[in-house]
Scaffold this motif. Structure first.
Motif, mmCIF file in Angstrom:
data_model
loop_
_atom_site.group_PDB
_atom_site.id
_atom_site.type_symbol
_atom_site.label_atom_id
_atom_site.label_comp_id
_atom_site.label_asym_id
_atom_site.label_seq_id
_atom_site.Cartn_x
_atom_site.Cartn_y
_atom_site.Cartn_z
ATOM 1 N N TYR A 82 0.808 -1.220 0.000
ATOM 2 C CA TYR A 82 0.000 0.000 0.000
ATOM 3 C C TYR A 82 0.848 1.281 0.000
ATOM 4 O O TYR A 82 0.558 2.225 -0.750
ATOM 5 N N PRO A 83 1.910 1.347 0.815
ATOM 6 C CA PRO A 83 2.693 2.588 0.805
ATOM 7 C C PRO A 83 3.263 2.945 -0.566
ATOM 8 O O PRO A 83 3.400 4.136 -0.888
ATOM 9 N N PHE A 84 3.578 1.946 -1.383
ATOM 10 C CA PHE A 84 4.230 2.198 -2.668
ATOM 11 C C PHE A 84 3.249 2.260 -3.841
ATOM 12 O O PHE A 84 3.427 3.058 -4.750
ATOM 13 N N LEU A 85 2.221 1.430 -3.809
ATOM 14 C CA LEU A 85 1.291 1.375 -4.937
ATOM 15 C C LEU A 85 0.138 2.366 -4.817
ATOM 16 O O LEU A 85 -0.514 2.674 -5.815
ATOM 17 N N SER A 86 -0.129 2.850 -3.623
ATOM 18 C CA SER A 86 -1.254 3.760 -3.447
ATOM 19 C C SER A 86 -0.839 5.078 -2.806
ATOM 20 O O SER A 86 -1.029 6.145 -3.375
ATOM 21 N N ALA A 87 -0.262 5.028 -1.605
ATOM 22 C CA ALA A 87 0.080 6.273 -0.906
ATOM 23 C C ALA A 87 1.106 7.096 -1.669
ATOM 24 O O ALA A 87 0.975 8.323 -1.766
ATOM 25 N N LEU A 88 2.137 6.450 -2.218
ATOM 26 C CA LEU A 88 3.196 7.189 -2.906
ATOM 27 C C LEU A 88 2.690 7.946 -4.133
ATOM 28 O O LEU A 88 2.926 9.161 -4.247
ATOM 29 N N PRO A 89 2.001 7.296 -5.084
ATOM 30 C CA PRO A 89 1.521 8.072 -6.236
ATOM 31 C C PRO A 89 0.526 9.162 -5.853
ATOM 32 O O PRO A 89 0.519 10.235 -6.453
ATOM 33 N N GLN A 90 -0.301 8.903 -4.844
ATOM 34 C CA GLN A 90 -1.237 9.941 -4.418
ATOM 35 C C GLN A 90 -0.505 11.153 -3.854
ATOM 36 O O GLN A 90 -0.889 12.300 -4.113
ATOM 37 N N GLU A 91 0.536 10.912 -3.079
ATOM 38 C CA GLU A 91 1.285 12.039 -2.518
ATOM 39 C C GLU A 91 2.045 12.811 -3.594
ATOM 40 O O GLU A 91 2.181 14.033 -3.518
ATOM 41 N N LEU A 92 2.542 12.116 -4.607
ATOM 42 C CA LEU A 92 3.202 12.814 -5.709
ATOM 43 C C LEU A 92 2.238 13.757 -6.416
ATOM 44 O O LEU A 92 2.575 14.898 -6.754
ATOM 45 N N THR B 82 -11.168 11.137 4.017
ATOM 46 C CA THR B 82 -10.077 11.560 3.149
ATOM 47 C C THR B 82 -9.874 13.074 3.192
ATOM 48 O O THR B 82 -8.749 13.553 3.009
ATOM 49 N N PHE B 83 -10.934 13.831 3.458
ATOM 50 C CA PHE B 83 -10.750 15.276 3.640
ATOM 51 C C PHE B 83 -9.902 15.540 4.878
ATOM 52 O O PHE B 83 -8.937 16.329 4.836
ATOM 53 N N LEU B 84 -10.232 14.893 5.981
ATOM 54 C CA LEU B 84 -9.464 15.081 7.211
ATOM 55 C C LEU B 84 -8.020 14.610 7.018
ATOM 56 O O LEU B 84 -7.077 15.276 7.462
ATOM 57 N N GLY B 85 -7.867 13.472 6.351
ATOM 58 C CA GLY B 85 -6.523 12.994 6.061
ATOM 59 C C GLY B 85 -5.769 13.969 5.177
ATOM 60 O O GLY B 85 -4.576 14.229 5.391
ATOM 61 N N GLY B 86 -6.453 14.527 4.179
ATOM 62 C CA GLY B 86 -5.815 15.468 3.283
ATOM 63 C C GLY B 86 -5.274 16.685 4.005
ATOM 64 O O GLY B 86 -4.190 17.187 3.676
ATOM 65 N N VAL B 87 -6.018 17.183 5.001
ATOM 66 C CA VAL B 87 -5.526 18.309 5.801
ATOM 67 C C VAL B 87 -4.230 17.929 6.505
ATOM 68 O O VAL B 87 -3.243 18.679 6.487
ATOM 69 N N CYS B 88 -4.217 16.754 7.129
ATOM 70 C CA CYS B 88 -3.021 16.300 7.857
ATOM 71 C C CYS B 88 -1.831 16.119 6.921
ATOM 72 O O CYS B 88 -0.709 16.546 7.224
ATOM 73 N N PHE B 89 -2.055 15.499 5.781
ATOM 74 C CA PHE B 89 -0.954 15.214 4.854
ATOM 75 C C PHE B 89 -0.404 16.500 4.241
ATOM 76 O O PHE B 89 0.811 16.647 4.063
ATOM 77 N N PHE C 183 8.213 15.944 1.952
ATOM 78 C CA PHE C 183 7.500 14.832 1.324
ATOM 79 C C PHE C 183 7.511 13.548 2.143
ATOM 80 O O PHE C 183 6.463 12.896 2.282
ATOM 81 N N PRO C 184 8.653 13.107 2.701
ATOM 82 C CA PRO C 184 8.627 11.846 3.447
ATOM 83 C C PRO C 184 7.609 11.822 4.584
ATOM 84 O O PRO C 184 6.972 10.794 4.834
ATOM 85 N N SER C 185 7.426 12.946 5.272
ATOM 86 C CA SER C 185 6.476 12.987 6.385
ATOM 87 C C SER C 185 5.041 12.785 5.896
ATOM 88 O O SER C 185 4.263 12.035 6.500
ATOM 89 N N ALA C 186 4.690 13.469 4.806
ATOM 90 C CA ALA C 186 3.345 13.297 4.256
ATOM 91 C C ALA C 186 3.130 11.862 3.792
ATOM 92 O O ALA C 186 2.059 11.274 4.022
#
Length: 221
Positions: A116-126, A170-177, A186-189
């Motif tokens: 999940y960190p690489f296939l989902s979280a990483l591209p979303q954060e980019l 996801t809105f609440l998560g988006g604020v945090c990220f 970037f690494p923290s998000a």
């Protein structure tokens, strides 16, 4: 220090911004088969990297720098809060799903934690942090407005799940990220996003966040 981004006409930026962060999520929610989620994420991540490269001025080392600034307190807090919210939601809506994957399919649970960190979280954060705050900085509202807009569009990107619960979370998560990205890099998000997602799946919230469970409220001819 990275150079300033290359100038782009505001009208073009706005058109591109709306197409990428509004038009694409709505089109995906309406028309894309749910089982093509990872292909879509990979495509958008590559497009985002291409746009960042074309913009210029991005400090690419920032994608891998900042590990010493990880907000360990926030990481622990988000894990505890997400776990509590997830269990509470499931208790009222799908009690049988609580810890279901962890109990019945531990191998799959391990695969989720690893991938999940690489296939989902990483591209979303980019797409939603690195590209968003670099290429479109000149058209974003000032201060907290940019964070709220980022979180709202991050939530919209999850419209494909057709769930009010998903949109709120996801809105609440988006604020945090977004806050983590702007303050610590970037690494923290990325780590916050990865931890939140893995905890959600661990407690059983895959009933909301698994694309295979998506049921559109209507049919598109």
């Amino acid at each position: 220090m990275a150079a300033a981004p290359a100038p782009v006409a505001p009208g073009r930026l706005w058109a591109e911004f709306v197409a990428l962060y509004v038009g694409a999520p709505v089109a995906i929610a309406l028309f894309m088969p749910p089982d093509r989620l990872f292909e879509a994420l990979a495509l958008f991540a590559l497009a985002g990297l291409g746009l960042m490269w074309r913009t210029g001025g991005y400090d690419w080392r920032g994608l891998v720098r900042g590990w010493r600034r990880l907000p360990w307190g926030a990481i622990l807090a988000i894990a505890v809060i997400v776990a509590g919210l997830g269990v509470a939601i499931l208790w009222w809506t799908h009690p049988g799903a609580i810890l279901n994957m962890a109990r019945t399919r531990p191998g799959l649970m391990l695969a989720v934690w690893l991938l999940y960190p690489f296939l989902s979280a990483l591209p979303q954060e980019l797409i939603f942090r690195a590209l968003f705050f670099h290429r479109y900085a000149g058209i974003l509202p000032p201060g907290r407005g940019a964070i709220v807009l980022n979180a709202a569009l991050f939530s919209l990107a999850h419209l494909m799940y057709w769930s009010g619960i998903v949109l709120v979370l996801t809105f609440l998560g988006g604020v945090c990220f977004a806050r983590a990205y702007l303050r610590r890099g970037f690494p923290s998000a990325w780590v916050l996003h990865a931890v939140a997602g893995n905890v959600l799946f661990t407690v059983g919230m895959g009933v909301y966040f698994y694309s295979g469970n998506v049921v559109r409220p209507f049919q598109i001819a």
